[in-house]
Scaffold this motif. Sequence first.
Motif, PDB file in Angstrom:
ATOM      1  N   LEU A   1      62.660 -18.655  -7.397  1.00 50.95           N
ATOM      2  CA  LEU A   1      62.423 -18.831  -8.181  1.00 50.95           C
ATOM      3  C   LEU A   1      61.083 -19.558  -8.593  1.00 50.95           C
ATOM      4  CD1 LEU A   1      62.399 -19.587 -11.621  1.00 50.95           C
ATOM      5  CD2 LEU A   1      63.744 -22.208  -9.814  1.00 50.95           C
ATOM      6  N   PHE A   2      60.271 -18.865  -9.485  1.00 50.14           N
ATOM      7  CA  PHE A   2      58.231 -19.076  -9.168  1.00 50.14           C
ATOM      8  C   PHE A   2      58.042 -19.711 -10.423  1.00 50.14           C
ATOM      9  CE2 PHE A   2      59.005 -15.529  -6.880  1.00 50.14           C
ATOM     10  CZ  PHE A   2      58.175 -15.715  -5.486  1.00 50.14           C
ATOM     11  N   PRO A   3      58.679 -21.608 -10.617  1.00 51.01           N
ATOM     12  CA  PRO A   3      57.956 -22.108 -11.885  1.00 51.01           C
ATOM     13  C   PRO A   3      56.565 -22.041 -11.947  1.00 51.01           C
ATOM     14  CG  PRO A   3      59.090 -23.175  -9.922  1.00 51.01           C
ATOM     15  CD  PRO A   3      59.024 -22.074  -9.503  1.00 51.01           C
ATOM     16  N   ALA A   4      56.542 -22.668 -14.145  1.00 53.43           N
ATOM     17  CA  ALA A   4      54.481 -22.292 -13.202  1.00 53.43           C
ATOM     18  C   ALA A   4      54.093 -23.696 -13.192  1.00 53.43           C
ATOM     19  CB  ALA A   4      55.005 -22.230 -15.352  1.00 53.43           C
ATOM     20  N   ALA A   5      52.997 -23.427 -12.973  1.00 56.33           N
ATOM     21  CA  ALA A   5      52.381 -24.675 -12.045  1.00 56.33           C
ATOM     22  C   ALA A   5      52.139 -25.849 -13.405  1.00 56.33           C
ATOM     23  CB  ALA A   5      50.981 -24.267 -11.367  1.00 56.33           C
TER      24      ALA A   5
ATOM     25  N   LYS B   1      49.324 -34.715 -13.339  1.00 57.41           N
ATOM     26  CA  LYS B   1      48.342 -34.732 -11.388  1.00 57.41           C
ATOM     27  C   LYS B   1      49.209 -34.558 -10.291  1.00 57.41           C
ATOM     28  CE  LYS B   1      43.946 -37.763 -13.445  1.00 57.41           C
ATOM     29  NZ  LYS B   1      43.834 -38.493 -12.845  1.00 57.41           N
ATOM     30  N   ARG B   2      50.625 -34.765 -10.452  1.00 52.65           N
ATOM     31  CA  ARG B   2      51.550 -35.135  -9.706  1.00 52.65           C
ATOM     32  C   ARG B   2      51.633 -33.125  -9.665  1.00 52.65           C
ATOM     33  NH1 ARG B   2      56.021 -34.145 -11.769  1.00 52.65           N
ATOM     34  NH2 ARG B   2      56.655 -35.100 -13.215  1.00 52.65           N
ATOM     35  N   ALA B   3      51.923 -33.223  -8.414  1.00 53.66           N
ATOM     36  CA  ALA B   3      52.160 -31.069  -8.511  1.00 53.66           C
ATOM     37  C   ALA B   3      53.777 -31.001  -8.833  1.00 53.66           C
ATOM     38  CB  ALA B   3      52.360 -31.255  -6.520  1.00 53.66           C
ATOM     39  N   GLY B   4      53.737 -30.251  -9.622  1.00 47.46           N
ATOM     40  CA  GLY B   4      54.660 -29.382 -10.866  1.00 47.46           C
ATOM     41  C   GLY B   4      56.427 -29.140  -8.901  1.00 47.46           C
TER      42      GLY B   4
ATOM     43  N   MET C   1      67.611 -23.769 -15.592  1.00 49.71           N
ATOM     44  CA  MET C   1      67.923 -24.123 -17.507  1.00 49.71           C
ATOM     45  C   MET C   1      68.072 -25.617 -16.991  1.00 49.71           C
ATOM     46  SD  MET C   1      67.062 -21.802 -18.799  1.00 49.71           S
ATOM     47  CE  MET C   1      67.895 -22.443 -20.283  1.00 49.71           C
ATOM     48  N   GLU C   2      68.356 -26.262 -16.490  1.00 49.13           N
ATOM     49  CA  GLU C   2      68.796 -27.766 -16.076  1.00 49.13           C
ATOM     50  C   GLU C   2      68.159 -29.098 -15.348  1.00 49.13           C
ATOM     51  OE1 GLU C   2      72.934 -27.656 -14.650  1.00 49.13           O
ATOM     52  OE2 GLU C   2      74.087 -26.106 -16.168  1.00 49.13           O
ATOM     53  N   GLN C   3      67.466 -28.501 -14.515  1.00 48.72           N
ATOM     54  CA  GLN C   3      66.867 -29.319 -13.728  1.00 48.72           C
ATOM     55  C   GLN C   3      64.966 -29.274 -14.055  1.00 48.72           C
ATOM     56  OE1 GLN C   3      68.080 -31.694 -11.704  1.00 48.72           O
ATOM     57  NE2 GLN C   3      70.174 -30.509 -12.112  1.00 48.72           N
ATOM     58  N   LEU C   4      64.708 -27.628 -14.039  1.00 47.89           N
ATOM     59  CA  LEU C   4      63.099 -27.820 -14.178  1.00 47.89           C
ATOM     60  C   LEU C   4      62.357 -28.239 -15.294  1.00 47.89           C
ATOM     61  CD1 LEU C   4      61.995 -23.940 -13.580  1.00 47.89           C
ATOM     62  CD2 LEU C   4      61.594 -26.337 -12.390  1.00 47.89           C
ATOM     63  N   PRO C   5      61.442 -28.950 -15.065  1.00 44.25           N
ATOM     64  CA  PRO C   5      61.023 -29.395 -16.563  1.00 44.25           C
ATOM     65  C   PRO C   5      60.748 -28.976 -18.397  1.00 44.25           C
ATOM     66  CG  PRO C   5      59.990 -30.523 -14.372  1.00 44.25           C
ATOM     67  CD  PRO C   5      61.216 -29.333 -14.370  1.00 44.25           C
ATOM     68  N   THR C   6      60.461 -28.610 -19.389  1.00 42.04           N
ATOM     69  CA  THR C   6      60.359 -27.393 -20.024  1.00 42.04           C
ATOM     70  C   THR C   6      58.934 -27.243 -19.783  1.00 42.04           C
ATOM     71  OG1 THR C   6      61.713 -28.588 -21.143  1.00 42.04           O
ATOM     72  CG2 THR C   6      60.381 -27.214 -22.217  1.00 42.04           C
ATOM     73  N   ASP C   7      58.642 -27.709 -19.415  1.00 36.92           N
ATOM     74  CA  ASP C   7      57.068 -27.521 -19.166  1.00 36.92           C
ATOM     75  C   ASP C   7      56.796 -26.581 -17.661  1.00 36.92           C
ATOM     76  OD1 ASP C   7      56.934 -29.885 -18.357  1.00 36.92           O
ATOM     77  OD2 ASP C   7      54.476 -30.226 -18.432  1.00 36.92           O
ATOM     78  N   SER C   8      57.735 -27.128 -16.594  1.00 37.90           N
ATOM     79  CA  SER C   8      57.675 -25.607 -15.571  1.00 37.90           C
ATOM     80  C   SER C   8      58.513 -24.685 -16.240  1.00 37.90           C
ATOM     81  CB  SER C   8      58.184 -26.326 -14.796  1.00 37.90           C
ATOM     82  OG  SER C   8      57.840 -27.348 -14.301  1.00 37.90           O
ATOM     83  N   LEU C   9      59.256 -24.938 -17.127  1.00 40.57           N
ATOM     84  CA  LEU C   9      60.109 -23.803 -17.441  1.00 40.57           C
ATOM     85  C   LEU C   9      59.507 -22.436 -17.804  1.00 40.57           C
ATOM     86  CD1 LEU C   9      62.544 -22.114 -17.062  1.00 40.57           C
ATOM     87  CD2 LEU C   9      63.858 -23.347 -18.908  1.00 40.57           C
ATOM     88  N   ASN C  10      58.398 -22.518 -18.878  1.00 35.86           N
ATOM     89  CA  ASN C  10      57.635 -22.174 -19.887  1.00 35.86           C
ATOM     90  C   ASN C  10      56.617 -21.198 -19.170  1.00 35.86           C
ATOM     91  OD1 ASN C  10      56.264 -21.080 -21.477  1.00 35.86           O
ATOM     92  ND2 ASN C  10      55.553 -22.523 -22.263  1.00 35.86           N
ATOM     93  N   GLY C  11      56.520 -20.285 -18.373  1.00 37.92           N
ATOM     94  CA  GLY C  11      56.020 -18.864 -17.736  1.00 37.92           C
ATOM     95  C   GLY C  11      56.293 -18.838 -16.476  1.00 37.92           C
ATOM     96  N   ALA C  12      57.856 -19.569 -16.430  1.00 38.37           N
ATOM     97  CA  ALA C  12      58.475 -19.349 -14.765  1.00 38.37           C
ATOM     98  C   ALA C  12      59.134 -18.108 -14.598  1.00 38.37           C
ATOM     99  CB  ALA C  12      59.237 -20.298 -14.544  1.00 38.37           C
ATOM    100  N   TYR C  13      59.354 -17.375 -13.193  1.00 37.38           N
ATOM    101  CA  TYR C  13      60.111 -16.067 -13.361  1.00 37.38           C
ATOM    102  C   TYR C  13      60.676 -16.281 -12.612  1.00 37.38           C
ATOM    103  CZ  TYR C  13      56.562 -14.663  -9.578  1.00 37.38           C
ATOM    104  OH  TYR C  13      56.038 -14.012  -8.605  1.00 37.38           O
ATOM    105  N   LEU C  14      61.629 -15.576 -12.724  1.00 35.77           N
ATOM    106  CA  LEU C  14      62.734 -15.500 -11.416  1.00 35.77           C
ATOM    107  C   LEU C  14      62.819 -13.927 -11.147  1.00 35.77           C
ATOM    108  CD1 LEU C  14      65.640 -16.389 -10.279  1.00 35.77           C
ATOM    109  CD2 LEU C  14      67.249 -15.342 -11.936  1.00 35.77           C
TER     110      LEU C  14
ATOM    111  N   ASN D   1      62.650 -16.022 -21.507  1.00 37.60           N
ATOM    112  CA  ASN D   1      63.498 -15.906 -22.548  1.00 37.60           C
ATOM    113  C   ASN D   1      65.075 -15.076 -21.434  1.00 37.60           C
ATOM    114  OD1 ASN D   1      62.828 -17.536 -24.595  1.00 37.60           O
ATOM    115  ND2 ASN D   1      61.371 -14.935 -24.366  1.00 37.60           N
ATOM    116  N   GLY D   2      64.198 -14.432 -20.124  1.00 41.70           N
ATOM    117  CA  GLY D   2      65.804 -13.677 -19.472  1.00 41.70           C
ATOM    118  C   GLY D   2      66.263 -14.315 -18.611  1.00 41.70           C
ATOM    119  N   ILE D   3      65.164 -15.467 -18.056  1.00 36.98           N
ATOM    120  CA  ILE D   3      66.340 -16.488 -17.806  1.00 36.98           C
ATOM    121  C   ILE D   3      67.915 -17.122 -18.419  1.00 36.98           C
ATOM    122  CG2 ILE D   3      66.108 -18.857 -16.053  1.00 36.98           C
ATOM    123  CD1 ILE D   3      63.748 -18.178 -15.148  1.00 36.98           C
TER     124      ILE D   3
END
Length: 97
Positions: free
Chosen positions: A15-19, A24-27, A44-57, A67-69
């Motif tokens: 899993l490669f989440p978006a930064a 200021k803190r690291a995501g 889907m259950e642990q990543l903050p929404t802003d990290s999920l946006n742009g993430a890929y599996l 969307n695929g996730i």
Amino acid sequence: MRPLRPFNFNTSAELFPAAIRKKKRAGFTYRRFGTAAEAVQFAMEQLPTDSLNGAYLQVEEARFDQNGIRSLYESEAFPLPRHRKPVEASSDAADAA
């Protein structure tokens, strides 16, 4: 919409989440999972929404965006129990104090 090919949720996944650029803190950073099911559930259950946006599996040669996730998570074949993503608890915790 074409049907998804059979997906093996038992395959290892990365899993490669978006930064998170707004904070200021690291995501969350790159994370490897023993099974794709665990990776999808974490995303889907642990990543903050802003990290999920742009993430890929990444599962073998296949790559899934946000969307695929979500599609994998909502699939009837998803093998793990689904839990709601916690609501921003910061205001609830302050109210309880």
